[in-house]
Design a protein around this motif. Structure first.
Motif, PDB file in Angstrom:
ATOM      1  N   ASP A  11      62.423  13.290  42.734  1.00  0.00           N
ATOM      2  CA  ASP A  11      61.325  12.564  42.179  1.00  0.00           C
ATOM      3  C   ASP A  11      61.463  13.045  40.715  1.00  0.00           C
ATOM      4  N   ASP A  12      61.301  12.079  39.548  1.00  0.00           N
ATOM      5  CA  ASP A  12      61.250  12.689  38.275  1.00  0.00           C
ATOM      6  C   ASP A  12      60.115  13.517  37.796  1.00  0.00           C
ATOM      7  N   ASP A  13      59.416  13.744  38.558  1.00  0.00           N
ATOM      8  CA  ASP A  13      58.082  14.561  38.361  1.00  0.00           C
ATOM      9  C   ASP A  13      58.342  15.897  39.065  1.00  0.00           C
ATOM     10  N   PRO A  14      58.744  16.977  38.093  1.00  0.00           N
ATOM     11  CA  PRO A  14      58.817  18.172  38.750  1.00  0.00           C
ATOM     12  C   PRO A  14      57.857  19.015  39.451  1.00  0.00           C
ATOM     13  N   LEU A  15      56.644  18.415  39.198  1.00  0.00           N
ATOM     14  CA  LEU A  15      55.361  19.123  39.907  1.00  0.00           C
ATOM     15  C   LEU A  15      55.120  18.686  41.320  1.00  0.00           C
ATOM     16  N   VAL A  16      55.646  17.222  41.538  1.00  0.00           N
ATOM     17  CA  VAL A  16      55.819  16.265  42.604  1.00  0.00           C
ATOM     18  C   VAL A  16      56.784  17.199  43.632  1.00  0.00           C
ATOM     19  N   CYS A  17      58.034  17.352  43.060  1.00  0.00           N
ATOM     20  CA  CYS A  17      59.060  18.340  43.538  1.00  0.00           C
ATOM     21  C   CYS A  17      58.420  19.453  44.131  1.00  0.00           C
ATOM     22  N   GLN A  18      57.727  20.192  43.594  1.00  0.00           N
ATOM     23  CA  GLN A  18      57.299  21.545  43.532  1.00  0.00           C
ATOM     24  C   GLN A  18      56.169  21.559  44.892  1.00  0.00           C
ATOM     25  N   GLY A  19      55.349  20.339  44.909  1.00  0.00           N
ATOM     26  CA  GLY A  19      54.254  20.322  45.744  1.00  0.00           C
ATOM     27  C   GLY A  19      55.108  19.987  46.971  1.00  0.00           C
ATOM     28  N   LEU A  20      56.044  19.121  46.868  1.00  0.00           N
ATOM     29  CA  LEU A  20      56.614  18.657  48.250  1.00  0.00           C
ATOM     30  C   LEU A  20      57.580  19.784  49.008  1.00  0.00           C
ATOM     31  N   GLU A  21      58.096  20.717  48.021  1.00  0.00           N
ATOM     32  CA  GLU A  21      58.677  21.957  48.672  1.00  0.00           C
ATOM     33  C   GLU A  21      57.688  22.783  49.159  1.00  0.00           C
ATOM     34  N   LEU A  82      63.986   8.704  53.267  1.00  0.00           N
ATOM     35  CA  LEU A  82      62.547   8.437  53.322  1.00  0.00           C
ATOM     36  C   LEU A  82      61.968   8.206  52.199  1.00  0.00           C
ATOM     37  N   MET A  83      61.575   6.927  51.760  1.00  0.00           N
ATOM     38  CA  MET A  83      60.666   6.642  50.828  1.00  0.00           C
ATOM     39  C   MET A  83      59.524   7.044  50.565  1.00  0.00           C
ATOM     40  N   LEU A  84      59.174   7.757  49.314  1.00  0.00           N
ATOM     41  CA  LEU A  84      57.813   8.027  49.177  1.00  0.00           C
ATOM     42  C   LEU A  84      57.384   7.399  47.611  1.00  0.00           C
ATOM     43  N   THR A  85      56.381   6.611  47.987  1.00  0.00           N
ATOM     44  CA  THR A  85      56.095   5.436  46.746  1.00  0.00           C
ATOM     45  C   THR A  85      54.485   5.096  46.917  1.00  0.00           C
ATOM     46  N   THR A  86      54.080   4.459  45.829  1.00  0.00           N
ATOM     47  CA  THR A  86      52.709   4.105  45.620  1.00  0.00           C
ATOM     48  C   THR A  86      52.649   2.675  45.861  1.00  0.00           C
ATOM     49  N   PHE A  87      53.878   2.040  46.223  1.00  0.00           N
ATOM     50  CA  PHE A  87      53.951   0.662  46.557  1.00  0.00           C
ATOM     51  C   PHE A  87      53.229  -0.391  45.415  1.00  0.00           C
ATOM     52  N   ASP A  88      53.433   0.048  44.243  1.00  0.00           N
ATOM     53  CA  ASP A  88      52.945  -0.854  43.199  1.00  0.00           C
ATOM     54  C   ASP A  88      53.449  -2.441  43.382  1.00  0.00           C
ATOM     55  N   HIS A  89      54.491  -2.823  43.870  1.00  0.00           N
ATOM     56  CA  HIS A  89      54.918  -4.006  44.167  1.00  0.00           C
ATOM     57  C   HIS A  89      55.042  -4.516  45.685  1.00  0.00           C
ATOM     58  N   ASP A  90      54.734  -6.033  45.754  1.00  0.00           N
ATOM     59  CA  ASP A  90      54.445  -6.285  46.836  1.00  0.00           C
ATOM     60  C   ASP A  90      55.967  -6.066  47.805  1.00  0.00           C
ATOM     61  N   ASP A  91      57.036  -6.405  47.001  1.00  0.00           N
ATOM     62  CA  ASP A  91      58.400  -6.490  47.726  1.00  0.00           C
ATOM     63  C   ASP A  91      59.096  -5.310  48.006  1.00  0.00           C
ATOM     64  N   LYS A 107      52.329   8.390  48.388  1.00  0.00           N
ATOM     65  CA  LYS A 107      52.234   9.848  47.723  1.00  0.00           C
ATOM     66  C   LYS A 107      50.924  10.558  48.129  1.00  0.00           C
ATOM     67  N   THR A 108      50.034   9.771  48.891  1.00  0.00           N
ATOM     68  CA  THR A 108      48.990  10.117  49.248  1.00  0.00           C
ATOM     69  C   THR A 108      48.742  10.747  50.401  1.00  0.00           C
ATOM     70  N   SER A 109      49.928  10.703  51.216  1.00  0.00           N
ATOM     71  CA  SER A 109      49.851  11.476  52.517  1.00  0.00           C
ATOM     72  C   SER A 109      49.773  12.813  52.797  1.00  0.00           C
ATOM     73  N   SER A 110      48.973  13.039  54.002  1.00  0.00           N
ATOM     74  CA  SER A 110      48.752  14.494  53.789  1.00  0.00           C
ATOM     75  C   SER A 110      50.079  15.483  54.136  1.00  0.00           C
ATOM     76  N   PRO A 111      49.917  16.604  53.780  1.00  0.00           N
ATOM     77  CA  PRO A 111      51.214  17.675  54.273  1.00  0.00           C
ATOM     78  C   PRO A 111      51.538  17.340  55.496  1.00  0.00           C
ATOM     79  N   GLN A 112      50.659  17.285  56.453  1.00  0.00           N
ATOM     80  CA  GLN A 112      51.138  17.049  58.122  1.00  0.00           C
ATOM     81  C   GLN A 112      51.864  15.765  58.166  1.00  0.00           C
TER      82      GLN A 112
END
Length: 224
Positions: A11-21, A82-91, A107-112
């Motif tokens: 992920d290009d956002d280091p904070l997202v990576c930290q949260g996922l880890e 495993l794609m983690l996305t906001t689905f901004d585009h329909d396709d 990206k709004t999925s719960s940790p579990q």
């Protein structure tokens, strides 16, 4: 003792990576083995870390997740994506399927939900959340008519229980949810789903997808 599933975070956002880890560190059977911040770094990272699963952002600065997933699919022994996305585009989901993605999460999925999706993808079952299923299958419906009969013919090859499982997968239900709904064991659901996947993979050629997402697409092509 079974070794933990090795996960590479992208992920290009280091904070997202930290949260996922942090999320994944709560699961003893999962291990984050590396983190990179753009798609053009992923193939090298896979060679270095040998992950079982790559948790991959769709949107990145230099190389997007779909291009990256396609590059990974060409490796001799590719990891699951495993794609983690906001689905901004329909396709985006359908293009990701063609690129080799085994599952999708918002990206709004719960940790579990993220933990269970990583486990599911690693085991070969794939992952499709309820909302991502709706998004993907809504897009598939836009070009459905020309392929509808082929999909219906393919579904006729399934047993009644396989068809029940396939339709539940298309609604975005997990194996555990399906098992509870059908009053069977989760192992039975996995067996029925694997059988349905094998039958549909050979019968439905209009859309070259496999696995859990492929089953959901065929059910939708047929009209549900």
């Amino acid at each position: 003792m079974t070794p933990p599933t090795r996960v590479l975070l992208v992920d290009d956002d280091p904070l997202v990576c930290q949260g996922l880890e942090l999320m994944l560190s709560t699961a003893a059977d999962l291990s984050v083995v590396g983190t990179v911040h753009d798609g053009d770094q992923v193939v090298d990272a896979v060679h270095r870390h040998a992950p079982h699963v790559v948790l991959l952002d769709v949107r990145m600065t230099r190389q997007d997740g779909i291009t990256t997933a396609a590059a990974l699919s060409r490796l001799p022994a590719p990891p699951k994506v495993l794609m983690l996305t906001t689905f901004d585009h329909d396709d985006v989901m359908l293009r990701s399927v063609h690129a080799g993605a085994a599952g999708f999460l918002l990206k709004t999925s719960s940790p579990q939900q993220i933990i269970e999706a990583v486990r599911s993808v690693a085991s070969g079952d794939g992952a499709l959340s309820g909302k991502s299923a709706h998004q993907l299958l809504t897009h598939v419906r836009t070009g459905r008519r020309s392929r509808q009969q082929e999909a219906r013919d393919a579904l006729r090859m399934l047993s009644p229980r396989e068809l029940e499982v396939a339709r539940a997968v298309a609604r975005g239900l997990s194996n555990a949810d399906i098992a509870r709904g059908l009053y069977v064991s989760e192992a039975t659901v996995k067996t029925q789903l694997a059988s349905a996947q094998a039958k549909l993979a050979g019968a439905f050629a209009a859309l070259e997808v496999q696995g859990r997402i492929g089953v959901a697409v065929v059910v939708t092509e047929a009209g549900g």
